[in-house]
Design an enzyme around this catalytic site. Sequence first.
Site, PDB file in Angstrom:
ATOM      1  N   SER A 297       0.834  -1.200   0.000  1.00 45.20           N
ATOM      2  CA  SER A 297       0.000   0.000   0.000  1.00 45.20           C
ATOM      3  C   SER A 297       0.862   1.240   0.000  1.00 45.20           C
ATOM      4  O   SER A 297       1.966   1.252   0.557  1.00 45.20           O
ATOM      5  CB  SER A 297      -0.913   0.015   1.227  1.00 45.20           C
ATOM      6  OG  SER A 297      -0.162   0.218   2.411  1.00 45.20           O
ATOM      7  N   ASP A 298       0.350   2.300  -0.619  1.00 46.79           N
ATOM      8  CA  ASP A 298       0.941   3.609  -0.378  1.00 46.79           C
ATOM      9  C   ASP A 298       0.729   3.935   1.094  1.00 46.79           C
ATOM     10  O   ASP A 298      -0.102   3.331   1.778  1.00 46.79           O
ATOM     11  CB  ASP A 298       0.294   4.661  -1.280  1.00 46.79           C
ATOM     12  CG  ASP A 298       1.210   5.847  -1.527  1.00 46.79           C
ATOM     13  OD1 ASP A 298       2.134   6.086  -0.718  1.00 46.79           O
ATOM     14  OD2 ASP A 298       1.003   6.562  -2.522  1.00 46.79           O
ATOM     15  N   TRP A 299       1.464   4.890   1.605  1.00 45.97           N
ATOM     16  CA  TRP A 299       1.500   5.164   3.042  1.00 45.97           C
ATOM     17  C   TRP A 299       0.156   5.763   3.499  1.00 45.97           C
ATOM     18  O   TRP A 299      -0.196   6.872   3.132  1.00 45.97           O
ATOM     19  CB  TRP A 299       2.669   6.082   3.354  1.00 45.97           C
ATOM     20  CG  TRP A 299       3.958   5.364   3.616  1.00 45.97           C
ATOM     21  CD1 TRP A 299       4.785   5.569   4.687  1.00 45.97           C
ATOM     22  CD2 TRP A 299       4.598   4.339   2.826  1.00 45.97           C
ATOM     23  NE1 TRP A 299       5.881   4.731   4.610  1.00 45.97           N
ATOM     24  CE2 TRP A 299       5.793   3.962   3.486  1.00 45.97           C
ATOM     25  CE3 TRP A 299       4.262   3.673   1.651  1.00 45.97           C
ATOM     26  CZ2 TRP A 299       6.655   2.971   2.998  1.00 45.97           C
ATOM     27  CZ3 TRP A 299       5.111   2.681   1.155  1.00 45.97           C
ATOM     28  CH2 TRP A 299       6.290   2.343   1.830  1.00 45.97           C
ATOM     29  N   GLN A 300      -0.596   4.986   4.256  1.00 45.29           N
ATOM     30  CA  GLN A 300      -1.951   5.311   4.722  1.00 45.29           C
ATOM     31  C   GLN A 300      -3.013   5.109   3.643  1.00 45.29           C
ATOM     32  O   GLN A 300      -4.118   5.614   3.766  1.00 45.29           O
ATOM     33  CB  GLN A 300      -2.066   6.740   5.266  1.00 45.29           C
ATOM     34  CG  GLN A 300      -1.220   7.047   6.471  1.00 45.29           C
ATOM     35  CD  GLN A 300      -1.461   8.447   7.008  1.00 45.29           C
ATOM     36  OE1 GLN A 300      -1.741   8.651   8.174  1.00 45.29           O
ATOM     37  NE2 GLN A 300      -1.369   9.429   6.128  1.00 45.29           N
ATOM     38  N   ALA A 301      -2.699   4.340   2.609  1.00 44.71           N
ATOM     39  CA  ALA A 301      -3.692   4.060   1.574  1.00 44.71           C
ATOM     40  C   ALA A 301      -4.501   2.809   1.880  1.00 44.71           C
ATOM     41  O   ALA A 301      -5.389   2.451   1.107  1.00 44.71           O
ATOM     42  CB  ALA A 301      -3.013   3.911   0.212  1.00 44.71           C
TER      43      ALA A 301
END
Length: 855
Positions: free
Chosen positions: A288-292
């Site tokens: 995941s992208d960071w906090q996605a």
Amino acid sequence: MAPTTHTVLGGAVFLFSALAGAKDSGAPNFYHHSPPAYPAPIGTGNGLPEWSEAYSKAQAIVAQMTLAEKVNLTSGTGWESEQCVGNTGSVPRLGIRGLCLQDSPLGVRAGLYSSAFPAGVTIASTWDDGLAYRRGYAMGAEHRGKGVDVQLGPVSGPLGLFPEGGRNWEGAGSDPYLSGIGLAAAVRGIQDAGVIACAKHYIANEQEHWRQRGENPDVPIEEALSSNVDDRAMHEVFAWPFADAVRAGVGSIMCSYNQINNSYGCQNSELLNGILKNELGFQGFVLSDWQAQHAGVATALAGLDMAMPGDQVFLSHNAYWGSNLTVAVLNGSVPIWRLDDMATRIMASFYKVGRDKTQVPVNLDAWTTDVYGYQHWFAKENYGIINGNVDVRGAHGALIREIAAKGTVILKNNGSLPLGRPRQIAVFGSDATDNPKGPNGCEDRGCADGTVAMGWGSGTANFPYLISPLTALQNKAYQDNTVIQWVVDDYAIDSMHNVAKQADTCLVFVKSQAGEGYLTVDGNRGDRNNLTLWSNGEQVIKTVAGNCSNTIVTVHAPGPVLMEEWIDHPNITAVLFAGLPGQESGNSIVDVLYGFIEPGRLPFTIAKSASDYGVKLMYEPDNLYAPQQNLTNALMIDYRHFDKNNIEPRFEFGFGLSYSNWTYKSITVRKTSAGPYTPFVGRTPAAKNTNVTESPSSLLFPPGFHKVAAYIYPFLSSTSQAGLSGDGEHGPADAYDPSGTPTRPAGGAPGGNPQLYDVLWQVNVTVANTGKRNGEEVVQLYVSQGEQDDPVRVLRGFRRVSVDAGQWTSVIFDITRRDVARWDVVSQNWVVSSAKKKVYVGRSSRDLPLVADLD
């Protein structure tokens, strides 16, 4: 599990509470829904020489892991938990340390003694896949030397559908074919250097505004923007470059912040399970992208393999995975075979690039450049050396200078270039000089002070030095005994007026800037507010040109800028687009100005007005629930739109002047004996392990275990946490099917059905250098597919060739089935229509003197 805000309904993801109260909340009536695709395909590497050995090793070691150890490998340990921007848990019993994931796609973000490479837009402007590979290899070597396991790059999302897009500069051009070639070359380079590449951002992540909730607190939205994309554009435009990356063996792919057809990118089962892992045969892992990540069970079932950075929100210390994933496996919400597949994919990518042979201790820190500090930054634990300051730059400065020069595009030249030995030159504009705060004086390069050499955001790196144009020009003037003066205050108009009158040659440097949405610079929240120049640029140009008959303009920018106010001024004799060149900025522009290096070509179109692009970036949300961005023009991205609507650009895609003259002399087409295209028939592999044998008591924190504060662990605090009395949160029934699923007809191998890559024609063209100096030409091949709703032409080949003056060369292009196919939404497969097809070869998308039929 801990409460999650989302679950799976078909293939789309929604809030239960929002659905229940849709009438009252004013939530829109969604009409774009991503279909479901379950179960998640299992990676095995079977029949794939480049993956088979890695999978054998991965399967063997994962078979030895406990449930908690598998979870630890898939779960990030939390923001600021350790030294890298992303860290996974470790498996010390088996000698596996936590993985280090580090930005960026143009060098090692944070730390010291590493290089700042040219941005993606500049390597794309070279039209040279060999240079793209060398850049990838050099970046990979630097990450390897710093102890990084996963380099978070290269980029092909955004593609640049919106010219104002904040992160376009990180990518490899605004054409799927050009971007795909660049992406694949970078992947091979990074991974040949012994580091896992991460192709990102998957997918349709075309703007910064509204990409995630909470980023603009002044206008709160409930859910992130949904990029609504039709099936054909998804395959022919947005997924095309990622297919090339998968075929090149990329080890990881990052899913994006935005929703796609109203399903978040990191829990969109159609995009992850269906297209990426089934149709494209991706064998690596999705992170995941960071906090996605917006859910626990739903993301696991939809195909996410690694959660980054681990906590739901930075420093929230709560995780969707970690111990919650352990619980989900125990209570059956996530099948054990899905967890096994996550861990196996991660370890297969690890072994594929030889991390077991090349891994060195992490010797950088993402949170400080101090030599000493806390390994666990947030918890303030384990004090010691965190920045070993290992110098990994090698001789990469020369490569950076070459790329930056060959990626500079000459747009106009009335004979003033290359420069000889002018008696007196004058330099104008703050873009020519140094940032008064230093090259790294602004957080993540979030400013436009001094010369612009990279965009801002997580895609940056610290400059070890930055040679400004003024510095390089002073050095050259000293060598040539040239008088040099300068005015670098963009608002000192009177001084510019006086100095410009004295000079033989006036060199004006102007700029524009863009970056990631968490930073706002001069009112631009990631995306550019417009396509005009920054820092009074238009006025600087007009002032100098009004007083100097030989004015040469250089533009440093993340993408297109409007030039109509000044481009036709009779005193402007040359214009260069120099992109974002990295640390050797000044030296590279001197190389081009003085003719030491042959320049590049545009990887996008420069329009006469912003409206000519036919698209509008969404600056204000159309609703506060989940903004809806309908990408209806995506198939006609960039030059395709201009061609289809007969719009005259200022400078077309692929355009760029050379220091020599070129003649395209002949073209021949040879049809090959490739066989017919047949839909692939088969199934994704079945699961081997379907039973959980561990008890909750075996998954408790070990006695005497020291818990680092706010660190995300896979262990249970108590046996009651397992919640075995219920089934927990479940997805649709087919998500749990261990027997696999039919392989899609367009699948069958990494990159898609192998027959897509059969060569149908070979095109041989003869190109002559009819000038008086040796040079380099970028030979471009375009195909017309013939159907009325197709683009007029699409790029399907290019080659940068060196030819001595008076000589000629033959260039041979292979045209594959994929190159002439279109996606059929009914059969869900690639088809080659019976429409008459042509091939065009020339110097740009609109300068194509050679034409032939494809039989």
